[in-house]
Design a protein around this motif. Structure first.
Motif, PDB file in Angstrom:
ATOM      1  N   ILE A  57       0.838  -1.208   0.000  1.00 23.43           N
ATOM      2  CA  ILE A  57       0.000   0.000   0.000  1.00 23.43           C
ATOM      3  C   ILE A  57       0.871   1.256   0.000  1.00 23.43           C
ATOM      4  O   ILE A  57       0.616   2.199  -0.748  1.00 23.43           O
ATOM      5  CB  ILE A  57      -0.975  -0.010   1.197  1.00 23.43           C
ATOM      6  CG1 ILE A  57      -2.033  -1.102   0.986  1.00 23.43           C
ATOM      7  CG2 ILE A  57      -1.633   1.348   1.375  1.00 23.43           C
ATOM      8  CD1 ILE A  57      -2.931  -1.329   2.176  1.00 23.43           C
ATOM      9  N   ILE A  58       1.917   1.255   0.799  1.00 22.25           N
ATOM     10  CA  ILE A  58       2.809   2.419   0.849  1.00 22.25           C
ATOM     11  C   ILE A  58       3.538   2.598  -0.486  1.00 22.25           C
ATOM     12  O   ILE A  58       3.675   3.711  -0.992  1.00 22.25           O
ATOM     13  CB  ILE A  58       3.795   2.294   2.028  1.00 22.25           C
ATOM     14  CG1 ILE A  58       3.033   2.453   3.346  1.00 22.25           C
ATOM     15  CG2 ILE A  58       4.915   3.321   1.922  1.00 22.25           C
ATOM     16  CD1 ILE A  58       3.842   2.136   4.583  1.00 22.25           C
ATOM     17  N   LYS A  59       3.982   1.511  -1.078  1.00 23.53           N
ATOM     18  CA  LYS A  59       4.708   1.586  -2.346  1.00 23.53           C
ATOM     19  C   LYS A  59       3.803   2.014  -3.501  1.00 23.53           C
ATOM     20  O   LYS A  59       4.178   2.853  -4.318  1.00 23.53           O
ATOM     21  CB  LYS A  59       5.337   0.234  -2.670  1.00 23.53           C
ATOM     22  CG  LYS A  59       6.104   0.226  -3.959  1.00 23.53           C
ATOM     23  CD  LYS A  59       6.684  -1.131  -4.264  1.00 23.53           C
ATOM     24  CE  LYS A  59       7.382  -1.094  -5.611  1.00 23.53           C
ATOM     25  NZ  LYS A  59       7.719  -2.419  -6.085  1.00 23.53           N
ATOM     26  N   GLU A  60       2.612   1.446  -3.580  1.00 25.40           N
ATOM     27  CA  GLU A  60       1.708   1.714  -4.713  1.00 25.40           C
ATOM     28  C   GLU A  60       0.992   3.050  -4.609  1.00 25.40           C
ATOM     29  O   GLU A  60       0.580   3.611  -5.614  1.00 25.40           O
ATOM     30  CB  GLU A  60       0.679   0.587  -4.841  1.00 25.40           C
ATOM     31  CG  GLU A  60       1.275  -0.751  -5.222  1.00 25.40           C
ATOM     32  CD  GLU A  60       1.934  -0.739  -6.583  1.00 25.40           C
ATOM     33  OE1 GLU A  60       1.480  -0.005  -7.497  1.00 25.40           O
ATOM     34  OE2 GLU A  60       2.921  -1.475  -6.747  1.00 25.40           O
ATOM     35  N   LYS A  61       0.788   3.554  -3.389  1.00 27.24           N
ATOM     36  CA  LYS A  61       0.086   4.821  -3.158  1.00 27.24           C
ATOM     37  C   LYS A  61      -1.273   4.868  -3.875  1.00 27.24           C
ATOM     38  O   LYS A  61      -1.547   5.770  -4.675  1.00 27.24           O
ATOM     39  CB  LYS A  61       0.941   6.001  -3.582  1.00 27.24           C
ATOM     40  CG  LYS A  61       2.219   6.138  -2.776  1.00 27.24           C
ATOM     41  CD  LYS A  61       3.055   7.284  -3.291  1.00 27.24           C
ATOM     42  CE  LYS A  61       4.335   7.499  -2.548  1.00 27.24           C
ATOM     43  NZ  LYS A  61       5.143   6.383  -2.190  1.00 27.24           N
ATOM     44  N   PRO A  62      -2.161   3.903  -3.567  1.00 32.10           N
ATOM     45  CA  PRO A  62      -3.453   3.878  -4.253  1.00 32.10           C
ATOM     46  C   PRO A  62      -4.408   4.942  -3.714  1.00 32.10           C
ATOM     47  O   PRO A  62      -4.237   5.447  -2.602  1.00 32.10           O
ATOM     48  CB  PRO A  62      -3.986   2.477  -3.929  1.00 32.10           C
ATOM     49  CG  PRO A  62      -3.406   2.185  -2.585  1.00 32.10           C
ATOM     50  CD  PRO A  62      -2.033   2.816  -2.606  1.00 32.10           C
TER      51      PRO A  62
END
Length: 109
Positions: A80-85
């Protein structure tokens, strides 16, 4: 809008087929970007529905061996932190979103 779909895996069940269809439908809007996060490593499942996802849907894996483990919770948080959805759509246990919802409040859960 970037949408992160989360499920334990993409096995051969009916719920998984529903998720694949939902993800494919969401990409019909050109403004949507869909990323599918499999908590389990579905690449080792010869019956996985990964091949049924449209080419413009990115599939990633948290690589966990079981659904509710510390590794799976941390793997979901990192993704979630990496993808920043903009939106996180969960199709499994709510416990997986405990840490992300507490510490990373930007997306809608």
């Amino acid at each position: 809008m970037k949408i992160l779909q989360i499920n334990y895996g993409l096995g051969r069940g009916g719920a998984e087929a529903l998720l694949v269809d939902l993800s494919n439908q969401l990409t019909s809007n050109p403004n949507n970007e869909v990323v599918f996060l499999s908590v389990y490593d579905s690449s080792i499942d010869k019956f996985a529905k990964i091949k049924d996802l449209k080419a413009n849907i990115r599939w990633i894996s948290a690589g966990a061996k079981s659904g509710l483990s510390l590794k799976s919770i941390i793997g979901v948080m990192k993704a979630i932190i990496k993808e920043k959805p903009d939106v996180v759509h969960l199709h499994s246990s709510i416990i997986l979103l405990l840490l992300p919802a507490l510490f990373y409040r930007k997306p809608r859960y």
